[in-house]
Write a protein that holds these residues in place. Sequence first.
Motif, PDB file in Angstrom:
ATOM      1  N   HIS A  46      -2.355   0.859 -16.376  1.00 39.93           N
ATOM      2  CA  HIS A  46      -1.035   1.091 -16.944  1.00 39.93           C
ATOM      3  C   HIS A  46      -0.165   1.782 -15.905  1.00 39.93           C
ATOM      4  O   HIS A  46      -0.679   2.572 -15.104  1.00 39.93           O
ATOM      5  N   PRO A  47       1.126   1.536 -15.903  1.00 45.53           N
ATOM      6  CA  PRO A  47       2.015   2.321 -15.037  1.00 45.53           C
ATOM      7  C   PRO A  47       1.828   3.810 -15.304  1.00 45.53           C
ATOM      8  O   PRO A  47       1.769   4.252 -16.445  1.00 45.53           O
ATOM      9  N   GLY A  48       1.690   4.562 -14.231  1.00 43.32           N
ATOM     10  CA  GLY A  48       1.461   5.998 -14.364  1.00 43.32           C
ATOM     11  C   GLY A  48       0.015   6.398 -14.188  1.00 43.32           C
ATOM     12  O   GLY A  48      -0.278   7.573 -13.940  1.00 43.32           O
ATOM     13  N   ASP A  49      -0.927   5.453 -14.320  1.00 40.98           N
ATOM     14  CA  ASP A  49      -2.343   5.767 -14.079  1.00 40.98           C
ATOM     15  C   ASP A  49      -2.542   6.191 -12.629  1.00 40.98           C
ATOM     16  O   ASP A  49      -1.944   5.617 -11.708  1.00 40.98           O
ATOM     17  N   ARG A  50      -3.398   7.176 -12.418  1.00 43.23           N
ATOM     18  CA  ARG A  50      -3.813   7.524 -11.064  1.00 43.23           C
ATOM     19  C   ARG A  50      -5.180   6.876 -10.811  1.00 43.23           C
ATOM     20  O   ARG A  50      -6.065   6.941 -11.666  1.00 43.23           O
ATOM     21  N   ILE A  51      -5.315   6.253  -9.649  1.00 42.27           N
ATOM     22  CA  ILE A  51      -6.527   5.508  -9.349  1.00 42.27           C
ATOM     23  C   ILE A  51      -7.035   5.814  -7.944  1.00 42.27           C
ATOM     24  O   ILE A  51      -6.306   6.343  -7.100  1.00 42.27           O
ATOM     25  N   THR A  52      -8.298   5.496  -7.725  1.00 45.78           N
ATOM     26  CA  THR A  52      -8.828   5.333  -6.377  1.00 45.78           C
ATOM     27  C   THR A  52      -9.272   3.879  -6.279  1.00 45.78           C
ATOM     28  O   THR A  52      -9.589   3.247  -7.285  1.00 45.78           O
ATOM     29  N   ALA A  53      -9.291   3.350  -5.073  1.00 44.53           N
ATOM     30  CA  ALA A  53      -9.675   1.951  -4.897  1.00 44.53           C
ATOM     31  C   ALA A  53     -10.113   1.724  -3.456  1.00 44.53           C
ATOM     32  O   ALA A  53      -9.867   2.551  -2.568  1.00 44.53           O
ATOM     33  N   LYS A  54     -10.749   0.614  -3.241  1.00 42.14           N
ATOM     34  CA  LYS A  54     -11.139   0.189  -1.901  1.00 42.14           C
ATOM     35  C   LYS A  54     -10.115  -0.834  -1.403  1.00 42.14           C
ATOM     36  O   LYS A  54      -9.797  -1.798  -2.097  1.00 42.14           O
ATOM     37  N   ILE A  55      -9.574  -0.592  -0.225  1.00 44.56           N
ATOM     38  CA  ILE A  55      -8.698  -1.564   0.435  1.00 44.56           C
ATOM     39  C   ILE A  55      -9.548  -2.447   1.336  1.00 44.56           C
ATOM     40  O   ILE A  55     -10.345  -1.951   2.130  1.00 44.56           O
ATOM     41  N   LEU A  56      -9.380  -3.750   1.210  1.00 44.45           N
ATOM     42  CA  LEU A  56      -9.982  -4.707   2.137  1.00 44.45           C
ATOM     43  C   LEU A  56      -8.855  -5.309   2.965  1.00 44.45           C
ATOM     44  O   LEU A  56      -7.836  -5.741   2.412  1.00 44.45           O
ATOM     45  N   ALA A  57      -8.995  -5.336   4.284  1.00 45.06           N
ATOM     46  CA  ALA A  57      -7.948  -5.853   5.152  1.00 45.06           C
ATOM     47  C   ALA A  57      -8.572  -6.565   6.341  1.00 45.06           C
ATOM     48  O   ALA A  57      -9.492  -6.047   6.977  1.00 45.06           O
ATOM     49  N   ASP A  58      -8.081  -7.761   6.629  1.00 43.48           N
ATOM     50  CA  ASP A  58      -8.591  -8.543   7.754  1.00 43.48           C
ATOM     51  C   ASP A  58      -7.813  -8.179   9.018  1.00 43.48           C
ATOM     52  O   ASP A  58      -6.580  -8.179   9.032  1.00 43.48           O
ATOM     53  N   LYS A  59      -8.534  -7.848  10.081  1.00 41.32           N
ATOM     54  CA  LYS A  59      -7.900  -7.474  11.341  1.00 41.32           C
ATOM     55  C   LYS A  59      -7.510  -8.726  12.101  1.00 41.32           C
ATOM     56  O   LYS A  59      -8.329  -9.617  12.344  1.00 41.32           O
ATOM     57  N   GLN A  60      -6.221  -8.791  12.479  1.00 42.04           N
ATOM     58  CA  GLN A  60      -5.717  -9.905  13.278  1.00 42.04           C
ATOM     59  C   GLN A  60      -4.966  -9.317  14.458  1.00 42.04           C
ATOM     60  O   GLN A  60      -3.800  -8.927  14.332  1.00 42.04           O
TER      61      GLN A  60
END
Length: 296
Positions: A80-94
């Motif tokens: 929901h808008p306003g929720d605080r979260i932690t998450a894993k970012i996945l990103a491809d290096k180019q």
Amino acid sequence: MPRKPLFLLAFLVLLAGCHQNTSSTPSKPASAPNTFTIRGQVVSIDATHVTLDGEQVPGFMEAMTMDYKLVDPSVVSELHPGDRITAKILADKQGDNYANVRLEDIVVIAQARPDYKPPIAYHVPTTGDLVPDFKLLNQSDRTIHLNQFKGKVVLMTFIYTRCQLADFCPRMSHNFADIDKALAADPALYKQTHLISVSFDPAYDTPKVLRSYGGAYTGNYTNEKFLHWDFAAPPEKELSAMTQFFNVGVTPGDSKSLTHSLSTVLIGKDGKIIDWYPTNEWKPEDVLAAIKKSAA
């Protein structure tokens, strides 16, 4: 239809990479994505994306608001808008840049619209909180209680001896070693303080293992008497209560490793929390200054 809750854990990111074959083979294995951990507040969501007002991610980006693609779009029903979260970012290096940035392992740590009761309630250590009298078995095969250190300023962190990620458990132990040496240089302050490294892997981290591990970090090895710095683990039946109180998320990883968050806490002479350090960004000199101020 029942909704699947997002567990209230703070996950450590395990960085992975794969070696690229430089020979002239028909195909090359793709490199694993770079991974980072982010905390932030949900601004908005749609069927496949979340807009997040994110905190700084060291080594990746400054604090900013941006859109992220969701690896698992089904989680939008839990956000929901306003929720605080932690998450894993996945990103491809180019080259020098990152592409295909997406989020997975999203964990709600504070709800804007509480609509379910999570199965596990993690406490966020806050200044003034009274620390429960948890008991632990230390490196000398003796049971210690946190209350026995009342009257002293206690610095405590959470580790496990098999951790191979240099920026996590080893970094915490090196930081503690620096602080221990600095405190030893001031005999009056040394008597007013105590360090505790708590293992959340009691099945493996027996007193014998903790004694060897601790002696290596103090530099005294088998001659260490552990008068100022305990290495200890809670009994299995009290492990969950202790990790939940200090907001330490622990889950099984690969190859007998553990995926975990970080938690270091400064406890005053009255047994109440002075400060909490939930990352690996704190510096020994800053915490040492806080210890001196608290002991004065």
